[in-house]
Write a protein that holds these residues in place. Structure first.
Motif, PDB file in Angstrom:
ATOM      1  N   LYS A  49       0.842  -1.185   0.000  1.00 38.11           N
ATOM      2  CA  LYS A  49       0.000   0.000   0.000  1.00 38.11           C
ATOM      3  C   LYS A  49       0.881   1.240   0.000  1.00 38.11           C
ATOM      4  N   VAL A  50       0.607   2.117  -0.930  1.00 35.58           N
ATOM      5  CA  VAL A  50       1.449   3.290  -1.176  1.00 35.58           C
ATOM      6  C   VAL A  50       1.507   4.196   0.051  1.00 35.58           C
ATOM      7  N   GLN A  51       2.717   4.739   0.304  1.00 38.91           N
ATOM      8  CA  GLN A  51       2.952   5.598   1.452  1.00 38.91           C
ATOM      9  C   GLN A  51       3.488   6.955   1.002  1.00 38.91           C
ATOM     10  N   VAL A  52       3.573   7.855   1.962  1.00 39.17           N
ATOM     11  CA  VAL A  52       4.119   9.197   1.706  1.00 39.17           C
ATOM     12  C   VAL A  52       5.561   9.075   1.218  1.00 39.17           C
ATOM     13  N   ASN A  53       5.924   9.914   0.255  1.00 40.83           N
ATOM     14  CA  ASN A  53       7.260   9.986  -0.361  1.00 40.83           C
ATOM     15  C   ASN A  53       7.531   8.895  -1.382  1.00 40.83           C
ATOM     16  N   ASP A  54       6.615   7.975  -1.589  1.00 42.16           N
ATOM     17  CA  ASP A  54       6.767   7.022  -2.687  1.00 42.16           C
ATOM     18  C   ASP A  54       6.685   7.790  -4.011  1.00 42.16           C
ATOM     19  N   ILE A  55       7.378   7.266  -5.017  1.00 40.59           N
ATOM     20  CA  ILE A  55       7.311   7.857  -6.357  1.00 40.59           C
ATOM     21  C   ILE A  55       6.683   6.839  -7.295  1.00 40.59           C
ATOM     22  N   LEU A  56       5.630   7.263  -7.966  1.00 38.85           N
ATOM     23  CA  LEU A  56       4.904   6.376  -8.867  1.00 38.85           C
ATOM     24  C   LEU A  56       5.214   6.720 -10.321  1.00 38.85           C
ATOM     25  N   SER A  57       5.337   5.681 -11.122  1.00 37.27           N
ATOM     26  CA  SER A  57       5.454   5.842 -12.564  1.00 37.27           C
ATOM     27  C   SER A  57       4.103   5.468 -13.167  1.00 37.27           C
ATOM     28  N   ILE A  58       3.446   6.436 -13.805  1.00 34.37           N
ATOM     29  CA  ILE A  58       2.109   6.213 -14.357  1.00 34.37           C
ATOM     30  C   ILE A  58       2.128   6.489 -15.852  1.00 34.37           C
ATOM     31  N   THR A  59       1.703   5.515 -16.627  1.00 29.95           N
ATOM     32  CA  THR A  59       1.596   5.696 -18.080  1.00 29.95           C
ATOM     33  C   THR A  59       0.164   5.429 -18.517  1.00 29.95           C
ATOM     34  N   VAL A  60      -0.265   6.191 -19.508  1.00 27.32           N
ATOM     35  CA  VAL A  60      -1.615   6.046 -20.057  1.00 27.32           C
ATOM     36  C   VAL A  60      -1.492   5.728 -21.542  1.00 27.32           C
ATOM     37  N   LYS A  61      -2.122   4.661 -21.976  1.00 24.25           N
ATOM     38  CA  LYS A  61      -2.071   4.262 -23.380  1.00 24.25           C
ATOM     39  C   LYS A  61      -3.483   4.246 -23.959  1.00 24.25           C
ATOM     40  N   ALA A  62      -3.530   4.481 -25.275  1.00 28.36           N
ATOM     41  CA  ALA A  62      -4.812   4.472 -25.975  1.00 28.36           C
ATOM     42  C   ALA A  62      -4.563   4.128 -27.437  1.00 28.36           C
ATOM     43  N   LEU A  63      -5.637   3.878 -28.169  1.00 26.30           N
ATOM     44  CA  LEU A  63      -5.512   3.579 -29.592  1.00 26.30           C
ATOM     45  C   LEU A  63      -4.862   4.744 -30.332  1.00 26.30           C
ATOM     46  N   ASP A  64      -5.239   5.950 -29.954  1.00 32.92           N
ATOM     47  CA  ASP A  64      -4.635   7.155 -30.522  1.00 32.92           C
ATOM     48  C   ASP A  64      -3.642   7.699 -29.501  1.00 32.92           C
TER      49      ASP A  64
END
Length: 264
Positions: A49-64
């Protein structure tokens, strides 16, 4: 002279009892003689479970892909190659309130959520506020490396980052040069961060039951502390040869002292 002999005998006993044995050095020993084939060794780690000061890598993909370009900084694509600076500046850091600042959506609270739950949350908000269902978006969330600290009686103390989803404590220690011969494998400390503060846990790495411990798999921001063996504090050798050398030196000093005082 009798007092000298008694002192010598006690010294020899202490030094020989301080020799390291296989029981002190070998990892994951079957101490109880249990049938390993029928023994479920591995503790299934609970979702982090994510905590303070964690760094997340978030990517969003789509057809376009042009539709999702705003959500995916170019530098983020190089994160997997080990560019930690890129992860820091282009990832999403969880602030003191448990929020991340996400493009278009603004603040999203992720404190205490698992990675899967954050993926669902971000995707749901994007569909609600920005995309239509026909966009067929796909959101991927990962921790930007598993960062941990190792200190004490190890080959190389320091802060390490491994780009893996799961790392056990033996792998983490091996990455830090392994525990030194003077380190206590029977009582390794794991200092773990929780929402209400830090707690200290103990794990015996010489016992195969350690693989069932909830601390066998490390978590982000863990501190692994390896204490020195008590025999190190008394200056005893790590091998029988080293102890014999020490004993010979002590005997030489004692004999010389005895004859000098006798001739006075």
């Amino acid at each position: 002279m009798n007092r000298y002999l008694i002192f010598i005998c006690l010294t020899v006993c202490i030094l020989f009892s301080s020799c390291l044995t296989n029981k002190d050095l070998v990892y994951l020993q079957n101490k109880d003689g249990a049938d390993i084939e029928t023994f479920n060794l591995t503790e299934q780690p609970k979702p982090y479970k994510v905590q303070v000061n964690d760094i997340l890598s978030i990517t969003v993909k789509a057809l376009d892909e042009e539709l999702v370009g705003i959500f995916n900084p170019v530098e983020t694509t190089n994160a997997s190659s080990g560019n930690q600076a890129g992860l820091y500046f282009n990832g999403f850091t969880v602030d003191l309130h448990g929020n991340i600042e996400f493009p278009v959506l603004g603040k999203i609270n992720v404190l205490g959520f698992t990675i899967d739950e954050i993926e669902d949350k971000v995707e749901s908000e994007l569909l609600k506020q920005y995309f239509k269902e026909t966009a067929e978006i796909f959101v991927t969330v990962k921790l930007s490396g598993l960062r941990y600290t190792v200190t004490g009686e190890v080959g190389g103390t320091g802060v390490y980052t491994l780009f893996q989803d799961r790392v056990n404590i033996i792998e983490a220690l091996a990455n830090a040069g392994d525990i030194a011969l003077t380190g206590d494998r029977k009582d390794v400390l794991v200092i773990r961060q929780y929402p209400d503060g830090q707690k200290i846990h103990h794990i015996d790495l010489t016992d195969i039951k350690a693989m069932k411990s909830p601390f066998y798999y490390i978590q982000p921001n863990d501190i692994i502390l390896v204490k020195p063996l008590k025999r190190k504090s008394i200056g005893a050798g790590q091998t029988a040869f080293q102890n014999l050398t020490t004993i010979a030196s002590i005997l030489s000093v004692l004999v010389s002292t005895y004859f000098l005082t006798k001739n006075l």
